[in-house]
Design an enzyme around this catalytic site. Structure first.
Site, short mmCIF file in Angstrom:
data_model
loop_
_atom_site.label_atom_id
_atom_site.label_comp_id
_atom_site.label_asym_id
_atom_site.label_seq_id
_atom_site.Cartn_x
_atom_site.Cartn_y
_atom_site.Cartn_z
N LYS A 223 -34.63 46.17 -12.26
CA LYS A 223 -35.98 45.75 -11.90
C LYS A 223 -37.01 46.72 -12.46
CE LYS A 223 -34.85 43.71 -7.38
NZ LYS A 223 -35.32 42.35 -7.63
N ARG B 286 -26.72 36.05 -3.90
CA ARG B 286 -25.92 34.81 -3.85
C ARG B 286 -24.45 35.12 -4.14
NH1 ARG B 286 -29.70 32.24 -8.40
NH2 ARG B 286 -31.10 33.72 -7.37
N ASP C 46 -29.32 40.91 -11.25
CA ASP C 46 -30.32 40.99 -10.17
C ASP C 46 -30.26 39.77 -9.24
OD1 ASP C 46 -32.34 42.06 -8.69
OD2 ASP C 46 -33.95 41.57 -10.09
N GLU D 137 -27.99 39.02 -7.22
CA GLU D 137 -26.76 39.53 -6.61
C GLU D 137 -26.53 38.99 -5.20
OE1 GLU D 137 -29.57 41.00 -6.43
OE2 GLU D 137 -29.64 41.51 -4.30
N LYS E 17 -27.05 38.49 4.14
CA LYS E 17 -27.05 39.31 2.92
C LYS E 17 -27.45 40.73 3.29
CE LYS E 17 -29.82 40.12 -1.30
NZ LYS E 17 -30.84 39.61 -2.24
N ASP F 257 -33.61 44.84 1.37
CA ASP F 257 -32.83 43.72 0.86
C ASP F 257 -31.57 43.45 1.69
OD1 ASP F 257 -32.83 41.64 -0.94
OD2 ASP F 257 -31.67 42.72 -2.46
#
Ligand code: BES
Ligand code: MN
Ligand code: ZN
Length: 492
Positions: free
Chosen positions: A270, A344, A340, A342, A258, A281
């Protein structure tokens, strides 16, 4: 900063300048070099070791500033601990010594590794290097070299053997640094296109790098991945990295990451507090990138394919809305309940792509996927979800051997009820209960029955505290585990 190996020579010990390090063995006795230093220092070291202040624990170190009878600025004794060293504890010992040394001044440090074989000496050196990493790129006036000033010289009986063994250990250190650099970079510098450009540089090492931009991803049909980046001016990008060092025709090991270069949450935005952390992230993609660099540097005799999905999750007039329904590469439709969730959506398409295109022997994906995994496991363990017990054991064994924390979590079809959609084939969130598990269940719907594991690294990608092999910040967690997993199970 450099690490060099030099022949052990106790005769010149008292003449060595800078920092001197000698080892205390598992029997509590000084090494040969340590004995020579002790003699020059009138027995001070033996007294220190015999005193109750020195317990002889692994990595325990004591500093003697401006030791009498020596040219050195300081001498450090460091204990190997009561148990015999193995590759990992030798590396950790190096890290602990580096921490004790702190900042070095010219001429640096000489570490006497007499008593250790070449392999352990190389690990000790690599551990020092790994611990000295610091990301100083945006601190003006600081040394640009991540490893700081002052070189380290390791004195060893067989320099040729130590140098040869250091090649593999150093490959892991360099690969891990690549991951840490990527994770540390801010999102105005590292976005999908610039991330892809850094990966293209791996082609110099013999990695075959293919970059797919938005138009191509649309043509392929990655509607799930693409919906995440619709609010960003940056183009979503998928990068495939191939290292085919194994036998031709051997099914590859696939690592999928990811790579959300910044996660605002999108329209499901968020809260402001702590949002700046979401530059990390892309940590899963960072580990995959570091693994590819490591296997290429050590010329692994294995077929390894890395795939990263690089996107930025932003709120915007064009961004995906809660309630939107997208069609994934697999053909399955997804109702986006929360923008949020996202990661997956990104992984669904690249996992499916990886298995369809490359028929891997096994697939691992890494992702900073859920806050819930931090609630469950804290910052000590990554969460492991796996559809195959043997493969799960291989991963856990590799992580154990590298002292990287991992803990298996369940997958079970009962959880699928939580991600049933009334309008589409599946929805992207399942509510608060079992948040990390429903995320894993979601991913599982996009993979086949071949061995697959999902590792949720949300809690371990950034470290709040210093550890033997890294300081605060980007840890590089997972590069060592995956490298060993490949080496022990997918390599000739
Ligand atoms: N990137 C986050 C997960 C995360 C949280 C990583 C904290 C590192 C530290 C992920 O995209 C996310 O936002 N997950 C949501 C899922 C929820 C909306 C179902 C979460 O964990 O709250
Ligand atoms: Mn998110
Ligand atoms: Zn995210």
């Amino acid at each position: 900063m450099t690490i060099a190996f030099t022949p052990a020579d106790t005769a010149s010990l008292a003449q060595t300048e800078g920092t001197l390090v000698v080892l205390v063995g598992s029997d509590g006795a000084l090494s040969g070099a340590g004995g020579a230093a002790d003699a020059a220092m009138g027995g001070a070291l033996k007294r220190a070791i015999a005193s109750p202040r020195f317990k002889g624990k692994h990595g325990e170190a004591m500093e003697f500033p401006f030791p009498a009878g020596m040219k050195a600025d300081r001498l450090i004794i460091a204990s190997t601990g009561k148990d015999p060293l193995d590759a990992t504890t030798a590396r950790h010992l190096g890290g602990k010594i580096a921490a004790k040394m702190g900042k070095l001044e010219t001429p640096g440090a000489t570490v006497h590794a007499d008593g250790l074989d070449a392999a352990l000496t190389a690990e000790l050196a690599a551990g020092m290097k790994m611990r000295r990493y610091a990301f100083n790129r945006y601190k003006t006036g600081k040394d640009a070299d991540t490893l700081g000033k002052g070189s380290i010289t390791v004195a060893t009986a067989d320099t040729d053997a130590a140098k040869a063994a250091f090649t593999d250990a150093d490959a892991l250190a360099e690969g891990t640094f690549f991951t840490r650099d990527l994770v540390s970079e801010p999102a105005n510098v590292l976005y999908p296109e610039s991330f892809a450009a850094r990966l293209e540089a791996l082609s110099e090492l013999g990695v075959e790098v293919t970059v797919m931009r938005e138009k191509e991803l649309e043509e392929i049909g990655m509607g799930s991945l693409l919906c995440v980046g619709l609010g960003s001016p940056h183009e979503s990008t998928v990068v495939v990295m191939k290292w085919m060092g194994g036998a031709e025709g051997d099914a590859p090991f696939c690592a999928v990451g990811k790579g959300v270069t910044f996660d605002t949450g999108g329209i499901s935005i968020k809260p402001a507090g702590g949002m700046e952390e979401m530059t990390m992230d892309m940590g899963g993609a960072g580990v995959v990138s570091g693994l590819m660099k490591t296997v290429a540097l050590r010329k692994a005799k294995a077929n390894v394919i890395g795939i990263v999905g690089l996107v930025e999750n932003m709120p915007d007039g064009l961004a995906t809305r809660p309630g939107d329904i997208v069609t994934s590469l697999s053909g399955k439709t997804i109702e986006v309940i929360n923008t949020d969730a996202e990661g997956r959506l990104v992984l669904a398409d690249i996992l499916f792509y990886a298995q369809r295109e490359f028929k891997p022997a096994a697939t691992v994906n890494l992702a900073t996927l859920t806050g819930a995994i931090i609630i469950a496991l804290g910052n000590t363990n990554a969460g492991l979800f796996c559809n195959n017990d043997d493969f799960a054991t291989q991963i856990a064994d590799a992580a154990d051997a590298e002292s990287e924390g991992i803990w298996r979590m369940p997958l079970a079809k009962e959880y699928d009820d939580l991600i049933k959609s009334s309008l589409a084939d599946i929805k992207n969130t399942g509510g608060r209960a079992a948040g990390s598990i429903t995320a894993a269940q979601f991913l599982q719907r996009f993979v086949n029955d071949s061995p697959w594991a999902h590792i949720d690294i949300a809690g371990v990608t950034l470290s709040k505290e210093a550890k033997p092999l890294h300081g605060k910040g980007a840890s590089g967690w997972g590069v060592a585990t995956l490298n060993r997993l490949v080496r022990d199970n997918f390599e000739k």
